[in-house]
Design a protein around this motif. Structure first.
Motif, PDB file in Angstrom:
ATOM      1  N   SER A 262       0.847  -1.190   0.000  1.00  0.00           N
ATOM      2  CA  SER A 262       0.000   0.000   0.000  1.00  0.00           C
ATOM      3  C   SER A 262       0.883   1.240   0.000  1.00  0.00           C
ATOM      4  N   MET A 263       0.299   2.375  -0.328  1.00  0.00           N
ATOM      5  CA  MET A 263       1.060   3.611  -0.437  1.00  0.00           C
ATOM      6  C   MET A 263       1.535   4.073   0.936  1.00  0.00           C
ATOM      7  N   PRO A 264       2.811   4.446   1.083  1.00  0.00           N
ATOM      8  CA  PRO A 264       3.282   5.003   2.346  1.00  0.00           C
ATOM      9  C   PRO A 264       2.706   6.400   2.572  1.00  0.00           C
ATOM     10  N   LEU A 265       2.812   6.890   3.802  1.00  0.00           N
ATOM     11  CA  LEU A 265       2.230   8.190   4.138  1.00  0.00           C
ATOM     12  C   LEU A 265       2.997   9.354   3.513  1.00  0.00           C
ATOM     13  N   HIS A 266       4.319   9.177   3.319  1.00  0.00           N
ATOM     14  CA  HIS A 266       5.087  10.255   2.684  1.00  0.00           C
ATOM     15  C   HIS A 266       4.865  10.211   1.167  1.00  0.00           C
ATOM     16  N   GLY A 267       5.355  11.196   0.461  1.00  0.00           N
ATOM     17  CA  GLY A 267       5.074  11.298  -0.971  1.00  0.00           C
ATOM     18  C   GLY A 267       6.094  10.647  -1.879  1.00  0.00           C
ATOM     19  N   GLU A 268       7.101   9.995  -1.304  1.00  0.00           N
ATOM     20  CA  GLU A 268       8.178   9.431  -2.125  1.00  0.00           C
ATOM     21  C   GLU A 268       7.874   7.987  -2.520  1.00  0.00           C
ATOM     22  N   TRP A 269       6.940   7.815  -3.448  1.00  0.00           N
ATOM     23  CA  TRP A 269       6.605   6.479  -3.944  1.00  0.00           C
ATOM     24  C   TRP A 269       6.087   6.600  -5.367  1.00  0.00           C
ATOM     25  N   LEU A 270       6.048   5.467  -6.065  1.00  0.00           N
ATOM     26  CA  LEU A 270       5.563   5.438  -7.435  1.00  0.00           C
ATOM     27  C   LEU A 270       4.260   4.664  -7.509  1.00  0.00           C
ATOM     28  N   SER A 271       3.462   4.986  -8.493  1.00  0.00           N
ATOM     29  CA  SER A 271       2.203   4.283  -8.710  1.00  0.00           C
ATOM     30  C   SER A 271       2.476   2.813  -9.023  1.00  0.00           C
ATOM     31  N   PRO A 272       1.478   1.951  -8.880  1.00  0.00           N
ATOM     32  CA  PRO A 272       1.675   0.537  -9.240  1.00  0.00           C
ATOM     33  C   PRO A 272       2.154   0.370 -10.680  1.00  0.00           C
ATOM     34  N   GLU A 273       1.681   1.216 -11.608  1.00  0.00           N
ATOM     35  CA  GLU A 273       2.093   1.106 -13.003  1.00  0.00           C
ATOM     36  C   GLU A 273       3.567   1.461 -13.174  1.00  0.00           C
ATOM     37  N   GLU A 274       3.985   2.577 -12.552  1.00  0.00           N
ATOM     38  CA  GLU A 274       5.393   2.960 -12.660  1.00  0.00           C
ATOM     39  C   GLU A 274       6.284   2.020 -11.863  1.00  0.00           C
ATOM     40  N   SER A 275       5.764   1.474 -10.785  1.00  0.00           N
ATOM     41  CA  SER A 275       6.539   0.511 -10.001  1.00  0.00           C
ATOM     42  C   SER A 275       6.814  -0.747 -10.818  1.00  0.00           C
ATOM     43  N   ALA A 276       5.807  -1.194 -11.577  1.00  0.00           N
ATOM     44  CA  ALA A 276       5.997  -2.354 -12.453  1.00  0.00           C
ATOM     45  C   ALA A 276       7.035  -2.043 -13.532  1.00  0.00           C
ATOM     46  N   ALA A 277       6.973  -0.826 -14.081  1.00  0.00           N
ATOM     47  CA  ALA A 277       7.956  -0.420 -15.088  1.00  0.00           C
ATOM     48  C   ALA A 277       9.354  -0.366 -14.483  1.00  0.00           C
ATOM     49  N   ALA A 278       9.447   0.071 -13.206  1.00  0.00           N
ATOM     50  CA  ALA A 278      10.741   0.146 -12.527  1.00  0.00           C
ATOM     51  C   ALA A 278      11.363  -1.235 -12.372  1.00  0.00           C
ATOM     52  N   VAL A 279      10.533  -2.242 -12.104  1.00  0.00           N
ATOM     53  CA  VAL A 279      11.035  -3.614 -11.992  1.00  0.00           C
ATOM     54  C   VAL A 279      11.705  -4.032 -13.296  1.00  0.00           C
ATOM     55  N   GLY A 280      11.042  -3.713 -14.406  1.00  0.00           N
ATOM     56  CA  GLY A 280      11.625  -4.034 -15.703  1.00  0.00           C
ATOM     57  C   GLY A 280      12.937  -3.309 -15.930  1.00  0.00           C
ATOM     58  N   MET A 281      13.001  -2.019 -15.574  1.00  0.00           N
ATOM     59  CA  MET A 281      14.214  -1.236 -15.765  1.00  0.00           C
ATOM     60  C   MET A 281      15.367  -1.772 -14.924  1.00  0.00           C
ATOM     61  N   LEU A 282      15.056  -2.268 -13.731  1.00  0.00           N
ATOM     62  CA  LEU A 282      16.104  -2.797 -12.857  1.00  0.00           C
ATOM     63  C   LEU A 282      16.708  -4.085 -13.397  1.00  0.00           C
ATOM     64  N   ARG A 283      16.080  -4.668 -14.403  1.00  0.00           N
ATOM     65  CA  ARG A 283      16.620  -5.869 -15.036  1.00  0.00           C
ATOM     66  C   ARG A 283      17.412  -5.533 -16.299  1.00  0.00           C
ATOM     67  N   MET A 284      17.573  -4.240 -16.573  1.00  0.00           N
ATOM     68  CA  MET A 284      18.336  -3.810 -17.738  1.00  0.00           C
ATOM     69  C   MET A 284      19.825  -4.103 -17.551  1.00  0.00           C
ATOM     70  N   THR A 285      20.467  -4.569 -18.600  1.00  0.00           N
ATOM     71  CA  THR A 285      21.910  -4.783 -18.618  1.00  0.00           C
ATOM     72  C   THR A 285      22.479  -4.178 -19.895  1.00  0.00           C
TER      73      THR A 285
END
Length: 239
Positions: A171-194
């Motif tokens: 779930s979303m944390p109380l502070h504002g430093e988080w990404l939406s579920p859609e961008e979070s999924a995209a971030a997972v893909g980016m973290l697999r970049m080589t």
């Protein structure tokens, strides 16, 4: 002693001297005094110590001395396109500027040094559109070596990434430093970049700019503020 180092940035100190910030294999971050001005020696040093140059020199290390002398500078790896190709030259300037901020410790880390050396060599040799995602891939993998990379194995669909704590949450944390579920999924893909698969990430200019902004934001939260990188806007205009 002999010092192997990667040049990051040079700052004019006086009419006759500049201070070169570098990352060395033996000592970590170092500052070295280099000649400035229009003389032959100063011109040679400037040519040798362009951003991300891989060099070695002789120097004297003394307790309490913050700025070391530099002698007999010579390239360890002779780079070509990193310092002549306009796009690679801009990438080198940008990454050197970021590294001069995030590599703050005067403590050697051979894994980091070897990663920088191999990555710079790869940038020099790679061709075509492969360079478009290089800076993002470079920073993502450097984050792993610096111990700040989020653990992708803990991700599940629908989770969000908490940028402040570097973890995935249901779930979303109380502070504002988080990404939406859609961008979070995209971030997972980016973290697999080589380097070997980064050409398959077909990003638009807006997507690439957004990805870079998020990487820099994450570094700013976990390592050091990167809000004043001067070369960022020029780089952004190229991709």
């Amino acid at each position: 002693m002999k010092l192997s180092f990667i040049a990051l940035k040079s700052t004019r100190y006086s009419d006759s001297q500049s201070i070169l910030t570098a990352y060395s294999r033996e000592l970590g971050r170092v500052s070295m005094a280099v000649p400035a001005g229009k003389g032959k020696s100063a011109s040679r040093i400037r040519a040798l110590t362009m951003p991300l140059s891989i060099l070695e020199c002789e120097t004297d290390v003394k307790p309490g001395r913050e700025v070391m002398p530099i002698r007999q500078v010579r390239p360890v790896i002779v780079l070509g396109e990193v310092h002549t190709h306009p796009v690679k030259q801009m990438l080198a300037m940008f990454l050197a500027e970021v590294l001069s901020v995030v590599l703050r410790e005067s403590v050697p880390d051979d894994r980091v040094y070897r990663y920088l050396e191999s990555s710079i060599s790869y940038l020099d040799s790679v061709h075509g559109g492969l360079v478009a995602n290089f800076h993002i891939c470079f920073l993502l993998h450097l984050g792993r070596l610096l111990g700040i990379e989020p653990d992708v194995s803990t991700y599940a669909p629908g989770m969000v990434i908490d940028l402040r704590d570097g973890i995935w949450r249901g779930s979303m944390p109380l502070h504002g430093e988080w990404l939406s579920p859609e961008e979070s999924a995209a971030a997972v893909g980016m973290l697999r970049m080589t380097y070997s698969n980064m050409a398959s990430f077909r990003l638009t200019r807006e997507q690439r700019s957004r990805a870079l902004d998020l990487v820099l934001r994450y570094y700013s939260l976990h390592v050091a503020p990167l809000s004043h990188i001067r070369s960022l806007e020029i780089l952004r205009s190229m991709f």
